[in-house]
Write an enzyme that holds these catalytic residues in place. Structure first.
Site, PDB file in Angstrom:
ATOM      1  CB  CYS A  26      -0.950   0.097   1.183  1.00  0.00           C
ATOM      2  SG  CYS A  26      -2.107  -1.259   1.251  1.00  0.00           S
ATOM      3  NE  ARG A  77       4.782   1.567  -0.011  1.00  0.00           N
ATOM      4  CZ  ARG A  77       5.820   1.258   0.752  1.00  0.00           C
ATOM      5  NH1 ARG A  77       7.029   1.513   0.320  1.00  0.00           N
ATOM      6  NH2 ARG A  77       5.653   0.720   1.936  1.00  0.00           N
ATOM      7  CD1 TRP A  82      -0.442  -6.214  -3.400  1.00  0.00           C
ATOM      8  CD2 TRP A  82      -0.748  -6.934  -1.298  1.00  0.00           C
ATOM      9  NE1 TRP A  82      -0.187  -7.571  -3.368  1.00  0.00           N
ATOM     10  CE2 TRP A  82      -0.372  -8.033  -2.101  1.00  0.00           C
ATOM     11  CE3 TRP A  82      -1.007  -7.145   0.052  1.00  0.00           C
ATOM     12  CZ2 TRP A  82      -0.224  -9.323  -1.590  1.00  0.00           C
ATOM     13  CZ3 TRP A  82      -0.869  -8.436   0.564  1.00  0.00           C
ATOM     14  CH2 TRP A  82      -0.474  -9.496  -0.262  1.00  0.00           C
ATOM     15  CG  ASN A 133       1.168   0.283   4.428  1.00  0.00           C
ATOM     16  OD1 ASN A 133       0.789  -0.867   4.253  1.00  0.00           O
ATOM     17  ND2 ASN A 133       2.430   0.663   4.277  1.00  0.00           N
ATOM     18  N   GLY A 134      -1.013  -1.352   6.620  1.00  0.00           N
ATOM     19  CA  GLY A 134      -0.690  -2.244   7.732  1.00  0.00           C
ATOM     20  C   GLY A 134      -1.845  -3.185   7.999  1.00  0.00           C
ATOM     21  CD  GLU A 139      16.375 -13.608  -8.352  1.00  0.00           C
ATOM     22  OE1 GLU A 139      15.874 -14.074  -7.321  1.00  0.00           O
ATOM     23  OE2 GLU A 139      15.962 -12.569  -8.901  1.00  0.00           O
ATOM     24  CE  LYS A 180      13.156 -11.579 -10.350  1.00  0.00           C
ATOM     25  NZ  LYS A 180      13.767 -11.026  -9.191  1.00  0.00           N
ATOM     26  CD  GLU A 196       8.969 -11.396  -9.253  1.00  0.00           C
ATOM     27  OE1 GLU A 196       8.312 -10.874  -8.349  1.00  0.00           O
ATOM     28  OE2 GLU A 196      10.218 -11.329  -9.293  1.00  0.00           O
ATOM     29  CG  HIS A 246      16.973 -38.400  -6.349  1.00  0.00           C
ATOM     30  ND1 HIS A 246      17.345 -39.681  -5.994  1.00  0.00           N
ATOM     31  CD2 HIS A 246      18.127 -37.778  -6.721  1.00  0.00           C
ATOM     32  CE1 HIS A 246      18.648 -39.818  -6.100  1.00  0.00           C
ATOM     33  NE2 HIS A 246      19.162 -38.670  -6.548  1.00  0.00           N
ATOM     34  CE  LYS A 305      11.151  -3.258  -5.805  1.00  0.00           C
ATOM     35  NZ  LYS A 305      11.761  -4.328  -6.633  1.00  0.00           N
TER      36      LYS A 305
HETATM   37  O1  M6R Z   1      12.577  -5.598  -0.156  1.00  0.00           O
HETATM   38  P1  M6R Z   1      13.068  -6.987   0.052  1.00  0.00           P
HETATM   39  O2  M6R Z   1      14.353  -7.262  -0.633  1.00  0.00           O
HETATM   40  O3  M6R Z   1      13.106  -7.402   1.501  1.00  0.00           O
HETATM   41  O4  M6R Z   1      11.969  -7.902  -0.645  1.00  0.00           O
HETATM   42  C1  M6R Z   1      12.028  -9.304  -0.563  1.00  0.00           C
HETATM   43  C2  M6R Z   1      11.120  -9.946  -1.581  1.00  0.00           C
HETATM   44  O5  M6R Z   1       9.796  -9.579  -1.361  1.00  0.00           O
HETATM   45  C3  M6R Z   1      11.504  -9.570  -3.019  1.00  0.00           C
HETATM   46  O6  M6R Z   1      12.831  -9.866  -3.277  1.00  0.00           O
HETATM   47  C4  M6R Z   1      10.614 -10.328  -4.027  1.00  0.00           C
HETATM   48  O7  M6R Z   1      10.859 -11.688  -3.963  1.00  0.00           O
HETATM   49  C5  M6R Z   1      10.845  -9.780  -5.444  1.00  0.00           C
HETATM   50  N1  M6R Z   1       9.614  -9.258  -5.965  1.00  0.00           N
HETATM   51  C6  M6R Z   1      11.273 -10.793  -6.428  1.00  0.00           C
HETATM   52  O8  M6R Z   1      11.543 -10.209  -7.669  1.00  0.00           O
END
Ligand code: M6R
Length: 604
Positions: free
Chosen positions: A2, A27, A74, A98-99, A477, A481, A484, A500, A599
């Site tokens: 948010c 956000r 969000w 927000n929270g 990673e 990527k 998502e 396995h 984010k």
């Molecule tokens: O702000 P942060 O690095 O703590 O965020 C951690 C994850 O939420 C963040 O890396 C998330 O996995 C990314 N969207 C992946 O691209």
């Protein structure tokens, strides 16, 4: 999660709020809304979808007033609907939040008598609480009483109907920053929303009320004024724009050489990593018997690479922990443990809670953080700031590669101060890190080739990444990527583990992205690639440039320049980012704002 903005000043509030919300949209982008105070009272507008939808709804209609609040959501509590969008209103109170309010049920039972709720949100119940406790002309009293009742996390910006041109803010855990400039007073979830006006800002301390007015802004704690601690960001408004690129993600992918340079260069002295600028003492590397790296998502994947680097160089046990698990597993930590938390935003709630837990157990804590002044940066004993600049796309790219660079520097310094790696080798590590950063240019030069080959992925439903050792860490990673932003189901596997179970999923045409940059285990990797190829997989192979490869083993072959094995993840990550990016682009998806994500994850 948010985005919040508030403004009181000389400019038309609705314009300022919309512009700020666009900067904060990463956000959360389920719905957006604004409320503006004017001589005719409070006017509110909300829309489902992102901020442009709200803007369209407002059209050219004039929305007079110079003081107002805005929110981009969000969804956590209650579905995506206009009723659940913020601001929320109850009696004389209009607020954005927000929270998460954990005791919303009890509050509603006690303070909601005779009222009706419009939304399904905990935030509206918070508005009920503030209104119930509000006595005319005494907003601060109502706020102090309310926060003594509220449980959970919050950043609130509150308008009281009978108090003209004033916004009251308070926060616990959820972030809020503020700035006073010639145009007026600003508050926002983060500095990207303020950067068009100023590079000087402060973080609103917890348990402190921030009052925004047209002519002034002040902090107060139970009647005492509090002096804000000013911070400075060293990037400006252009850093937070797309600057001609179609998406933030591709712009941020291209910013990696600079981000790496800015992160590495200030930390090198005579070819040896040096953290004098960060004021990180060598004691935290010397006096320890174990390292725990704690993070979420991509940041955690950087930790996986870091573990390999550190264990090899320092011969000390290093574990990588998912923050949301770590905090509830009664971890074994003591005052000879170094806990390294990694977070781009510095606000991820589980990482923050893990940091607090580690501190309470007496561990040394070191945070690798990108956002200056963020909560994790402020609460950690020591901070290693990565200098990636603002990362707006939800998919993390440049923040990841600079986290990798940070892990190299920490591993090498640790080996140096513990006296277990010769100076010559340390200097070679530095040279290799510089070469790896340079090699990013070579990966970027593959952009057109990757753009073409990713057409082969767009119709696929499942995809696998395989690798060994540090390449397996990188596979994790690559996989996050891709999934998502392209919504293709994808998994990362240690290549030797396929047999396995998972190999039963490899059938004709299933894509396998095989990362085989580690010479030490190259022959083993080739056997694993043969196994998937024999079962019809479509193989995209990534190796170092001069590695001899049989053409029957792959459908597409991409290379990174020759490097010492452990340094290949930096340029190879860029290839994986481009694969994810173009797959998403070809599918016509919203690359920068993938569905259901945000984010900065500030809720558990
Ligand atoms: O702000 P942060 O690095 O703590 O965020 C951690 C994850 O939420 C963040 O890396 C998330 O996995 C990314 N969207 C992946 O691209």
């Amino acid at each position: 999660m948010c985005g919040i903005i508030g403004f009181c000043g000389s400019l038309p509030a609705s314009e300022v709020l919309l512009a700020g919300l666009k900067q904060l949209e990463y956000r959360g982008y389920d719905s957006a809304g604004i409320a503006v105070l004017s001589e005719n009272g409070i006017r509110m507008e909300k829309a489902i979808g992102n901020v442009s939808r709200l803007e369209e709804k407002l059209g050219t209609e004039s929305f007079s007033g110079n003081c107002g609040i805005g929110h981009t959501r969000w969804a956590t509590h209650g579905g995506v609907s206009e009723e659940n969008a913020h601001p929320h209103h109850s009696g004389r109170v209009t607020l954005i939040h927000n929270g998460i309010i954990e005791n919303y049920k009890e509050i509603w039972e006690k303070y909601g008598v005779g009222r009706t709720l419009v939304s399904q949100t905990d935030s509206e119940i918070a508005a009920v609480l503030f209104d119930s406790l509000y006595e005319e002309g005494k907003p601060e009293e109502a706020i102090w009483k309310a926060v003594s009742i509220l449980e959970g996390s919050y950043a609130f910006c509150i308008l009281f109907e009978d108090i003209p041109d004033t916004i009251y803010c308070i926060r616990k855990v959820s972030p809020l920053v503020a700035a006073r400039v010639k145009e007026g007073s600003f508050v926002a979830s983060d500095v990207t929303a303020l950067i068009a006006y100023t590079q000087e800002y402060f973080v609103l301390p917890e348990d402190t009320i921030l009052v925004l007015k047209k002519e002034e802004m002040y902090l107060e704690n139970q009647g005492n004024q509090v002096k804000p601690e000013l911070l400075h960001v060293n990037w400006d408004t252009t850093a937070a724009q797309k600057n001609g690129y179609p998406h933030y993600m591709i712009k941020e992918i291209h910013e990696q050489p600079e981000a790496l340079h800015n992160t590495i260069t200030p930390r090198m002295k005579d070819g040896i990593p040096d953290f004098e600028v960060d004021k990180i003492p060598d004691d935290i590397f010397k006096n320890i018997h174990q390292v725990k790296i704690v993070a979420c998502g991509t940041a955690m994947h950087a930790g996986l690479v870091g573990k390999v680097l550190m264990e090899k160089r320092v011969r000390i046990p290093v574990t990588v922990e998912i923050a949301s698990e770590f905090r509830y597993q009664n971890p074994i930590i003591d005052n000879r443990t170094l806990v390294i938390v990694i977070s781009q935003s510095g606000e991820t709630i589980d990482t923050l809670a893990s940091l607090r837990l580690a501190k309470s157990e007496g561990a040394y804590t070191l945070a690798i953080v990108n956002v200056k002044g963020s909560t994790i940066a402020r609460e950690s004993d020591y901070v290693f700031y990565t200098h990636a600049g603002p990362e707006i796309a939800v998919a993390s790219t440049k923040a990841y590669t600079v986290q990798l660079a940070a892990m190299v520097l920490l591993a090498v310094r640790m080996a140096y101060v513990r006296g277990i790696r010769e100076i010559e080798k340390i200097k070679q590590d530095y040279e290799a890190l510089k070469q790896a950063s340079e090699a990013v240019h070579a990966s970027l030069a593959l952009e057109e080739e990757i753009k073409e080959l990713t057409y082969a992925l767009t119709e696929k439903e499942d995809l696998f990444f395989i690798g060994r050792g540090i390449d397996y860490a990188l596979s994790c990673e690559g996989s996050i990527k891709l999934k998502e932003i392209s919504y293709i189901h994808s998994e990362a596997y240690a290549a030797g583990e396929l047999k396995h179970g998972t190999i039963s999923l490899i059938t004709e045409g299933v894509p396998v992205i095989a990362i085989a940059t580690q010479k030490e285990v190259y022959a083993k990797m080739i056997s694993n690639i043969r196994e998937v190829k024999a079962r019809g997989a479509l193989v995209i192979l990534i190796t170092q440039k001069d590695t001899p490869v049989e053409s029957s083993l792959y459908d597409y072959h991409l290379t990174v320049p020759e490097l010492p094995d452990e340094f290949t993840p930096i340029p190879a990550a860029v290839i994986l980012q481009l694969i994810a990016y173009y797959t998403s682009v070809h599918k016509g998806l919203n690359v920068d704002q993938p569905r259901n994500l945000a984010k900065s994850v500030t809720v558990e």
